[in-house]
Design a protein around this motif. Structure first.
Motif, short mmCIF file in Angstrom:
data_model
loop_
_atom_site.label_atom_id
_atom_site.label_comp_id
_atom_site.label_asym_id
_atom_site.label_seq_id
_atom_site.Cartn_x
_atom_site.Cartn_y
_atom_site.Cartn_z
N ASN A 1 14.91 -0.35 16.00
CA ASN A 1 13.46 -0.28 16.15
C ASN A 1 12.77 0.10 14.84
O ASN A 1 11.59 0.44 14.84
CB ASN A 1 13.09 0.75 17.22
CG ASN A 1 13.42 0.25 18.62
OD1 ASN A 1 12.88 -0.74 19.06
ND2 ASN A 1 14.32 0.96 19.31
N ALA B 1 16.01 7.79 25.38
CA ALA B 1 15.78 6.46 24.80
C ALA B 1 15.96 5.35 25.82
O ALA B 1 15.39 4.27 25.69
CB ALA B 1 16.71 6.24 23.61
N GLU C 1 16.45 1.47 25.20
CA GLU C 1 16.15 1.32 23.77
C GLU C 1 17.26 1.89 22.89
O GLU C 1 17.32 1.60 21.70
CB GLU C 1 14.85 2.06 23.44
CG GLU C 1 13.62 1.54 24.18
CD GLU C 1 12.91 0.45 23.40
OE1 GLU C 1 13.19 0.31 22.19
OE2 GLU C 1 12.10 -0.26 24.00
N THR D 1 15.80 5.84 17.97
CA THR D 1 16.83 5.35 18.88
C THR D 1 18.12 4.94 18.17
O THR D 1 19.04 4.44 18.79
CB THR D 1 16.31 4.14 19.69
OG1 THR D 1 15.95 3.10 18.77
CG2 THR D 1 15.09 4.53 20.51
N TYR E 1 8.74 5.05 23.18
CA TYR E 1 9.91 4.23 23.47
C TYR E 1 10.05 3.90 24.96
O TYR E 1 11.14 3.64 25.44
CB TYR E 1 11.17 4.93 22.97
CG TYR E 1 11.18 5.07 21.47
CD1 TYR E 1 11.68 4.06 20.65
CD2 TYR E 1 10.64 6.20 20.86
CE1 TYR E 1 11.67 4.19 19.28
CE2 TYR E 1 10.63 6.35 19.49
CZ TYR E 1 11.13 5.32 18.69
OH TYR E 1 11.11 5.45 17.33
#
Length: 913
Positions: free
Chosen positions: A803, A795, A798, A763, A836
Motif C-alpha cells: 500500500n 489490517a 490488507e 500493512t 485501511y
C-alpha cells in the motif's frame, strides 16, 4: 460422553401454510390505512407474527383428533367432563393421573363409565364433582383468560361492597398485590375498583452473563416478598388478594421460583388473604423450576405442577397459552378454602354471571370442539420433550440476537424474547415519551412483514402515570413465539431483520399518538403516526461533546459524577469556543484541527482491559481561538494550560512543561506545525481527572524533530531513556508527537514520545515485524508475537499488500517513561484502522475477531460493543472514521489493553479512499 449432536426434534410439521408476498411500499400504505396500529395490521400480509402467543399455537394431531370428537350438546357435553377431569389430573393429582379422556376419544364410554368416572362426587379441590359442583360450584369455563379475570374481579368487588371479604374499610378500594399485572389483568382489576400494587423482585433489567444462559436462572419474575410484607403490615385489612403470575408476563416472561410461591403463600396465610395464580403459562414455569431451582431436578413436571398449585386458593388460566388451544379460559378456586370462606356463596354468584354473560356452565362460551382440544392440550403441554423444545427455541432466539449485538432482557423467559429498547437505542438520545419502540415495531412490519408488540412506555401509558410509578415501567418490545409454528428459518429471518434495524437505529422513527391517548388498553386501538428523527446537530461544540461523553461514560461503567467531572474538564479547556454552535459544514477557511478525523477538535478514547473488561474514558481536544491566526491558537493553548493549573492545583503541575515550553512553542512558528498544543483528560476512580499535554516536535522544523525530542528528554532528566529510543530509529522512523503528564506526582508522571514507522504503509509484513522487534528489545513486557498478531488483525485483508503508493497513514509507536518504570519504557502500538478499512462495520468485524482470537473476556467484548454504540450516530456500513486508531498496550503478567480512538463525526463520516 459429550456429543455435538443436538437434542432430537420434538415434533414434525404435517400441514403447511404458504406465506404472502407483499412489498415494503404496499405494507406502508396499509399501515397508514390502519393508523399505524400494529394490532390492526392484517395478519394475512405478514411473514412472521410475534404479536402474541395467545391462541396462536399450532395444535397437535392428538388435539385435532380430540376436536373431531367434539360434542356440541348444550347441556353437559362430554367435553365438559373431559376438561374437569383434565384439570384434576394436571393441577391436583401429580403423576397419579386418571386420563379418563382417553376413553372418550376412543368412543369407549358407557353407563358404567359415566357412573364410575365422570359423575363421581368429589370435593375439597379446585374441581368439585357430581352434586358438589351443583351445590358449591367452583369451576367456571369461559371463552378466554380475561373473561375469567372479569368474572372474578367484578364479583369480588360487588361482594366487598356488601361487606364480604373481611375488609376494614368497605367504602375504599381494596388492594390486590401482584408480582406483575399483565395489561388486561390489571385493566379488569382496575375497572372493578381495585387498587393495584405491583411488587416485582428488583433487578428485572440487571445484566445477566450470556455464558450462563441455559445454565442458571435467578427467577426475575418473583414477587418481592419484602415489599409485600411491608405493604401488608402497613395496610391491615385492606388487601383482598395476592396474585402471582406464572410465568410473569408483565416482567418479560420471567419465571417464578417454587420458593417464592411458597413464601407468597406463607404471607397470604399469615394475613388470612387468598393467594391466586394467574396460571396462563404454568407448564413453562414448572420447566424453569425443574431446570434451575435446587431440589427439583429429579422431580417430574407433573409433580412440580401439583406442588405449585397446592399453595394456591384459586387460579385463572387462559387455555390459549399453556392449553395449546385456540380458545378457552377457566376460573376455579379451592372448595371450602379461605377464599370460599371469605366470600361465602361466591360460587353461585359466579355461576349466575357466567350463565348470564357467557353461556351455560357446561361450555361457558366455548364450543364442544374447543373443550376437547383444550383438554388434550393440557396433557400435551406438560410433556417433558415438548417443554424442552419450547423453552430451548425461545432461548436460542434470544442468544442469536445477542450474538448479533442486539440486547435482550436476560435470561430469556418462557414464551417470548424481549428486546431491551433502552439498550437498543443507547446513544440515540431517545426519551421514553418519544415511543421509539413503537416506531421500531412499525418499521419492522413495513420493511420485513414481521409483527411484534411494544411492551413499554406506550403500552403501559408511561405519559399518563404519576412520576413515582414511571420508574417501574420497563422499555421493551415483545416477540411472543407461537407454539409449534415457527422453524429456525423463521427465527433466523427475524434475527436478521432486527439486526438490520439495530444497525440503522438512529433513523428508526419515533411515534406520536394521534387518537385515543386516554383510552384504557390504548395499544389495542389507538391511532399512531411515525415521526422522522432530526439527526442534525443543533447544539454547541461543548453541548454535543458533552452528550457523547455522557453516553461513553455510561458505556464504560462510570457513575454520573465521573461523567460530570469530565464534562467540566472539557468545558474548561474549550472555553468560549466550546459555546459556539456546531456549523452544518466544517469551515475549511479557518484552522482545521487534526485532533480527530473530521476536524471537530475533540476525540474520545477508551482503554479496555482484555481480561476484566474494565475501561478508562478520556477526551483529547485542541483549544480553539475565536480569531483565525496561529498566534491566537498558541494563546488559546497556553490559556487552557493556565486554567488547568489554576483549577486543579493539588494534582496538576506545570513545572515540567515550563522547562520545555520554548522547545515546542518557539516565538516564530513554522508552517509545517500540526498543532500548538492538545490537552487530554482521563478520569480515574482513585485519582480523579488526569491531565496530559501533547506537543509538536516539528516546532523548529520537521528535520529538527528528533533533536527537539532529545533536548526535551534531557531537560526532564531522561537522557538514558532517550538513548534507547534513538537507538531504535531507522531511516523511515519519525518523531511525530511528544506528550507530558501534567501531574504534580513526579514519580508517576509520564513522558511519552510517539514514533511514526515505515513511511506510508501500515500493512507491510516487514514493517510490522520490525516494529514488533523494536518494542520487544526495549519494553520489558512486550511480546513481538502479540504485536504482530494485533497488527495483522487490524489490517485484515490488507495485511501483506503493498500500500506504499496509496500514501495512507503509518503505524505509530508510543514509548512512555516515568519514575516508576525506570529506564525501560511501557510500549504501545497504534494502528490507523480508518485508513485501511472501507467502513466502520469492517473495522468492527476486525476488532471483534481479534478479541475472540486472543481470548479476551466476554466482558471486554461487550464493553467494546457498548462503547461503539455510544459513539456512533449512523450505521457503521455508511462510511469510515468513527474508529480512527486502535492500540495495544502490554503490561506485566501478560495483561493487555486495547484503546479505541473514536471520532465524534460532528461533520459526518469520511469518504472512500
Amino acid at each position: 460422553m459429550a456429543t455435538s449432536v443436538p437434542r432430537p426434534p420434538a415434533h414434525a410439521a404435517l400441514v403447511v401454510r404458504s406465506l404472502p408476498s407483499a412489498s415494503a411500499e404496499e405494507r406502508e400504505k396499509i399501515l397508514e390505512d390502519v393508523e399505524y396500529n400494529v394490532f390492526a395490521f392484517p395478519a394475512g400480509l405478514l411473514t412472521c407474527d410475534f404479536l402474541s402467543d395467545s391462541g396462536t399455537s399450532a395444535m397437535t394431531d392428538v388435539q385435532w383428533a380430540a376436536l373431531v370428537r367434539g360434542d356440541e350438546s348444550y347441556g353437559r357435553n362430554w367435553g365438559y367432563y373431559c376438561l374437569l377431569d383434565a384439570f384434576r389430573d394436571i393441577f391436583e393429582r401429580g403423576t397419579n393421573r386418571h386420563n379418563v379422556m382417553d376413553k372418550v376419544l376412543a368412543g369407549k364410554t358407557d353407563v358404567a363409565f359415566y357412573q364410575t368416572k365422570l359423575l363421581v362426587s368429589s370435593k375439597g379441590g379446585f374441581v368439585n364433582g357430581g352434586r358438589h359442583q351443583l351445590e358449591r360450584p367452583n369451576f367456571f369455563i369461559l371463552p378466554q383468560g380475561r373473561c375469567a379475570e372479569t368474572l372474578l374481579f367484578s364479583t369480588m368487588s360487588a361482594m366487598i361492597a356488601e361487606g364480604y371479604g373481611s375488609h376494614l374499610e368497605h367504602d375504599k378500594p381494596a388492594a390486590i398485590i401482584s408480582n406483575g399485572f399483565f395489561d388486561t389483568t390489571g385493566a379488569n382489576a382496575a375497572v372493578a375498583g381495585f387498587n393495584l400494587q405491583t411488587f416485582t423482585q428488583p433487578g428485572l433489567t440487571d445484566p445477566f452473563p450470556s455464558a450462563l444462559i441455559g445454565v442458571k436462572n435467578n427467577f426475575k419474575g418473583n414477587l418481592d416478598l419484602a415489599a409485600t410484607k411491608a405493604y401488608l403490615e402497613a395496610n391491615p385489612g385492606k388487601v383482598s388478594m395476592i396474585l402471582v403470575t406464572i410465568t410473569n408476563n408483565w416482567a418479560a416472561a420471567q419465571p417464578v421460583s417454587m420458593a417464592n410461591i411458597r413464601g407468597a403463600a406463607s404471607l397470604a396465610k399469615f394475613h388470612s388473604i387468598p393467594l391466586f395464580l394467574d396460571a396462563c403459562r404454568f407448564a413453562e414455569n414448572a420447566y424453569f423450576i425443574q431446570r434451575y431451582e435446587d431440589g427439583y431436578a429429579d422431580k417430574s413436571i407433573a409433580d412440580i405442577v401439583q406442588e405449585m398449585f397446592s399453595y394456591a386458593e384459586g387460579f385463572t388460566i387462559s387455555l390459549k397459552k399453556d392449553g395449546l388451544a385456540n380458545m378457552g379460559g377457566v376460573l376455579c378456586f379451592r372448595d371450602q378454602g379461605l377464599f370460599a370462606q371469605r366470600y361465602e356463596g361466591i360460587g353461585m354468584l359466579l355461576k349466575e354471571r357466567q350463565i348470564l354473560c357467557y353461556g351455560n356452565d357446561s361450555y361457558g362460551g366455548m364450543s364442544g370442539r374447543d373443550l376437547m382440544a383444550a383438554s388434550a392440550g393440557l396433557y400435551q403441554v406438560t410433556d417433558q420433550a415438548y417443554l424442552c423444545h419450547r423453552i430451548t427455541q425461545v432461548q436460542s432466539f434470544a442468544q442469536k440476537l445477542q450474538a448479533n449485538g442486539v440486547a435482550v432482557l436476560s435470561p430469556p423467559g418462557g414464551h417470548a424474547v424481549y428486546l431491551d429498547m433502552d439498550q437498543f437505542f443507547f446513544g440515540c438520545n431517545r426519551k421514553l415519551e418519544d415511543f421509539a419502540a413503537v416506531g421500531f415495531t412499525i418499521e419492522l412490519i413495513k420493511k420485513y412483514g414481521i409483527r411484534a408488540a411494544e411492551a413499554g412506555p406506550f403500552g403501559w401509558a408511561y405519559d399518563l402515570k404519576p412520576i413515582e410509578e414511571r420508574s417501574k415501567i420497563p422499555n421493551l418490545v415483545r416477540f411472543a413465539v407461537p407454539r409449534h409454528v415457527y422453524s429456525d428459518e423463521h427465527i433466523d429471518y427475524t434475527v436478521a431483520a432486527i439486526k438490520d434495524l439495530y444497525e440503522r437505529r438512529h433513523t428508526v422513527p419515533n411515534a406520536v399518538i394521534t387518537r385515543g391517548k386516554h383510552m384504557k388498553l390504548r395499544h389495542f386501538s389507538a391511532g399512531l403516526k411515525p415521526v422522522a428523527v432530526d439527526q442534525a446537530i443543533n447544539d454547541s461544540f461543548l453541548g454535543e461533546a458533552s452528550r457523547q461523553l455522557r453516553h461513553l461514560s455510561t458505556a464504560t461503567g462510570q457513575d454520573a459524577a465521573a461523567a460530570e467531572e469530565l464534562i467540566q474538564a472539557l468545558a474548561l479547556v474549550t472555553g468560549e469556543w466550546g459555546k459556539t454552535a456546531v456549523p452544518k459544514q466544517l469551515d475549511t477557511t479557518r484552522w482545521t484541527s487534526s485532533v480527530s478525523n473530521d476536524g471537530s477538535a475533540v476525540e474520545y478514547s477508551v482503554s479496555i482491559d482484555q481480561g476484566t473488561g474494565k475501561a478508562e474514558l478520556r477526551f483529547l481536544t485542541e483549544a480553539q481561538p475565536l480569531e483565525n491566526s496561529w498566534a491566537h491558537l498558541v494563546e488559546a493553548a497556553l490559556r487552557a494550560n493556565q486554567d488547568i493549573g489554576k483549577s486543579y492545583p493539588s494534582i496538576v503541575s506545570l513545572e515540567r512543561f515550563d522547562a520545555i515550553r520554548d522547545l515546542f512553542l518557539p516565538p516564530s512558528s513554522r508552517r509545517e506545525m500540526k498543532l500548538a498544543a492538545w490537552h487530554s483528560c482521563a478520569w480515574s476512580t482513585s485519582k480523579g481527572p488526569q491531565w496530559k499535554i501533547y506537543l509538536d516536535p516539528c516546532a523548529a522544523g520537521k528535520e529538527s524533530a528528533t533533536q527537539t525530542a532529545r533536548e526535551a528528554f534531557s531537560r526532564l532528566g531522561l537522557d538514558t531513556g532517550w538513548r534507547l529510543i534513538e537507538g531504535l530509529l531507522g531511516p523511515n522512523d519519525h518523531v511525530i508527537y511528544f506528550s507530558l503528564d501534567l501531574a504534580s506526582n513526579t514519580e508517576e508522571a509520564r513522558v511519552k514520545v510517539y514514533i511514526a514507522h515505515g513511511g506510508a504503509d501500515a500493512t507491510s509484513r516487514a514493517v510490522v515485524a520490525e516494529v514488533a522487534q523494536k518494542h520487544a528489545s526495549i519494553c520489558p513486557d512486550a511480546d513481538a508475537f502479540e504485536i504482530q498478531r494485533f497488527f495483522a488483525a487490524m489490517a485484515g485483508d490488507e495485511f501483506g499488500r503493498d500500500n506504499s503508493s496509496n500514501r495512507r497513514k503509518s503505524l505509530f509507536s508510543c514509548f512512555a517513561f516515568s519514575g516508576k518504570t525506570g529506564e525501560r519504557p511501557v510500549g504501545t502500538v497504534h494502528f490507523p484502522v480508518d485508513a485501511y478499512a472501507a467502513d466502520d462495520a469492517e473495522v468492527k468485524r476486525r476488532v471483534d475477531g481479534y478479541l475472540i482470537d486472543v481470548g479476551a473476556s466476554v466482558a471486554a467484548r461487550e464493553r467494546y460493543a457498548m462503547v461503539l454504540a455510544a459513539a456512533q450516530r449512523r450505521p457503521l456500513s455508511d462510511g469510515r472514521g468513527i474508529h480512527a486508531w486502535v492500540s495495544l498496550k502490554q503490561r506485566a503478567g501478560g495483561k493487555m489493553d486495547n484503546t479505541l480512538y473514536l471520532c465524534p463525526e460532528m461533520f459526518g463520516p469520511r469518504g472512500a479512499f
